[in-house]
Design a protein around this motif. Structure first.
Motif, PDB file in Angstrom:
ATOM      1  N   LEU A  27     -17.738   1.199  -1.933  1.00  0.00           N
ATOM      2  CA  LEU A  27     -16.769   0.282  -1.525  1.00  0.00           C
ATOM      3  C   LEU A  27     -16.294  -0.400  -2.704  1.00  0.00           C
ATOM      4  O   LEU A  27     -16.763  -1.179  -3.483  1.00  0.00           O
ATOM      5  CB  LEU A  27     -17.011  -0.675  -0.286  1.00  0.00           C
ATOM      6  N   CYS A  48     -21.909  -1.827  -3.966  1.00  0.00           N
ATOM      7  CA  CYS A  48     -20.384  -1.889  -4.094  1.00  0.00           C
ATOM      8  C   CYS A  48     -19.765  -2.674  -5.243  1.00  0.00           C
ATOM      9  O   CYS A  48     -20.802  -3.483  -5.878  1.00  0.00           O
ATOM     10  CB  CYS A  48     -19.824  -2.223  -2.770  1.00  0.00           C
ATOM     11  N   SER A  81      -6.183   1.925   0.659  1.00  0.00           N
ATOM     12  CA  SER A  81      -6.847   0.733   0.509  1.00  0.00           C
ATOM     13  C   SER A  81      -6.154  -0.360   1.871  1.00  0.00           C
ATOM     14  O   SER A  81      -5.098   0.414   2.296  1.00  0.00           O
ATOM     15  CB  SER A  81      -6.138  -0.033  -0.897  1.00  0.00           C
ATOM     16  N   GLU A 137     -20.518  -1.714   2.000  1.00  0.00           N
ATOM     17  CA  GLU A 137     -20.649  -0.182   2.152  1.00  0.00           C
ATOM     18  C   GLU A 137     -20.934   0.245   0.868  1.00  0.00           C
ATOM     19  O   GLU A 137     -20.491  -0.053  -0.195  1.00  0.00           O
ATOM     20  CB  GLU A 137     -19.408   0.638   2.683  1.00  0.00           C
ATOM     21  N   LYS A 195     -11.417   2.568  -0.255  1.00  0.00           N
ATOM     22  CA  LYS A 195     -12.318   3.541  -0.020  1.00  0.00           C
ATOM     23  C   LYS A 195     -11.613   5.074  -0.511  1.00  0.00           C
ATOM     24  O   LYS A 195     -10.637   5.341   0.048  1.00  0.00           O
ATOM     25  CB  LYS A 195     -12.712   3.898   1.345  1.00  0.00           C
TER      26      LYS A 195
END
Ligand code: SF4
Ligand code: FES
Ligand code: FES
Lengths: 157, 237
Positions: B72, B4, B58, B69, B54
């Motif tokens: 991310l 991420c 947001s 994740e 994502k």
């Protein structure tokens, strides 16, 4: 004194047995105790902890979280003054003040002879009858200050 | 492993790592009050909020709970984040005017007390994060304190607001409290906490007073090791 204690314990054990001593039934058990004593006596709460093997702190957390539970003795008749919007507009505050004077207690308190406990509640769900006061479960509709002494006299008997 | 981006920095962290930890491991600072390494995060103080992206969406999440994740994007200092954090701090300042810790964080972030929030006088320094309660219950195993009542009158302490008979005087709650709400007074051979006095035990070897007798008795009962065998402090063992 000792026998009184033992009696209390037997009584409590019966209540707990109704729920097979399930820890998850703590709320129901406290409700039954409140039903039996009108409030939750400290000594009994301590016994609940011992009998059910639940830390006293957890019992106390639950007992103080819900408004339905009272840790101080409540009177024979609970006087609930509705302070919901409709009743408020119709002068519930005056009724409350009048009741405080008549009963010589503040809202939330119980009279010395334990006949009355005065409480304030939100909308009782019968706004068209405002202002209302519920005593012992009975709704007194369109209540005026003048009627209060007579009504209380009936419950004093 | 999850890949991420935090504050523009590419970061790889094992699955399940909370954003807070991934950020800190990479030198990115996020203010917190209720996060403690020995206790599962609970998201109580809301100071650790960050903004996550994502795709096009947001949102604001607590970084101590939200896990990394793949893909991310995290912003720990966006305007939106700072606004939330400033509001949280303004509310905390009003609740706990006496807390040095909260004042310090506020000063660092340039947050001043706001006149629209009335100052509380009866809350001490407690932010109701529950760290002390969970430490006492889950780590020490004593359940001496809890949060009783609710809403504005919710308070931390022993049952019935009395001296706690369950307490063993270990002081773990005072140690873990992020704001210093719990007072523990220590004299050489005595300690006072939650309104109760505890006799301290002197080490059989060096004579230093090192633990409350009640705590040693509690450990002895739990482990079966005799109090006599526990009466030597950790430095002398
Ligand atoms: S006393 Fe401290 S640790 Fe306990 S709930 Fe309050 S702020 Fe949290
Ligand atoms: S406001 Fe009193 S009954 Fe609804
Ligand atoms: S540290 Fe995340 S909510 Fe307190």
């Amino acid at each position: 004194m000792e026998t009184a204690r033992t009696d209390e314990r037997t009584k409590l054990r019966e209540i707990i047995a109704r729920y097979h001593g399930e820890k998850s039934s703590l709320i129901a058990i406290l409700q039954d105790i409140q039903e039996a004593y009108n409030y939750l006596p400290v000594a009994i709460l301590k016994m609940v902890g011992q009998e059910m093997d639940i830390p006293l702190m957890r019992v106390y957390e639950v007992a103080t979280f819900y408004n339905a539970f009272s840790l101080t003795p409540r009177g024979k008749n609970v006087v609930e003054v509705c302070a919901g919007t409709a009743c408020h507009v119709k002068g519930a505050i005056n009724l409350l003040e009048n009741l405080e004077r008549e009963l010589e207690i503040k809202c939330g308190e119980t009279t010395k002879d334990e006949t009355f406990t005065l409480e304030q509640v939100r909308c009782l769900g019968c706004c068209s009858l405002a202002p209302v006061v519920r005593i012992d479960g009975n709704i007194h509709a369109y209540l005026t200050q003048q009627q209060i002494p007579d009504i209380l006299r009936n419950y004093r008997k | 492993m999850a890949k991420c981006i935090i504050d523009g920095k590419k970061i790889t962290a094992p699955d399940g790592t909370p954003i807070l930890q991934a950020a800190r491991d990479n030198g990115i600072d996020i203010p917190t009050l209720c996060s403690h390494e020995s206790i599962e995060p609970s998201g109580a103080c809301r100071l650790c909020v960050v903004e996550i992206k994502k795709g096009k969406r947001s949102k604001i999440v607590t970084s101590c709970l939200y896990q990394v994740e793949d893909g991310l994007e995290v912003d720990t200092k966006s305007e939106r984040v700072m606004n939330v954090r400033r509001l949280v701090l303004a509310l905390l300042l009003a609740r706990n005017p006496a807390s040095e810790v909260i004042r310090e964080i506020a000063v660092k972030m340039g947050v001043n007390p706001q006149p629209r929030f009335k100052l509380d006088e009866d809350k001490g320094k407690c932010i109701l994060c529950r760290l002390c309660v969970r430490t006492c219950a889950d780590i020490v195993g004593v359940n001496a304190i809890g949060l009783s009542h609710r809403g504005p009158s919710k308070t931390v302490g022993p049952p019935f607001d009395e001296d706690s008979s369950a307490c063993i005087g270990c002081g773990a709650c005072a140690y873990v409290c992020p704001t210093g709400h719990i007072l523990m007074e220590e004299k050489v051979d005595e300690r006072k906490i939650w309104g109760r006095r505890f006799k301290m035990k002197a080490c059989d070897t060096c004579g230093r007073y090192f633990a409350p007798l009640d705590q040693l008795e509690f450990i002895s009962k739990k482990t079966g090791v005799s109090v006599a065998d526990l009466s030597i402090c950790t430095s002398c063992r």
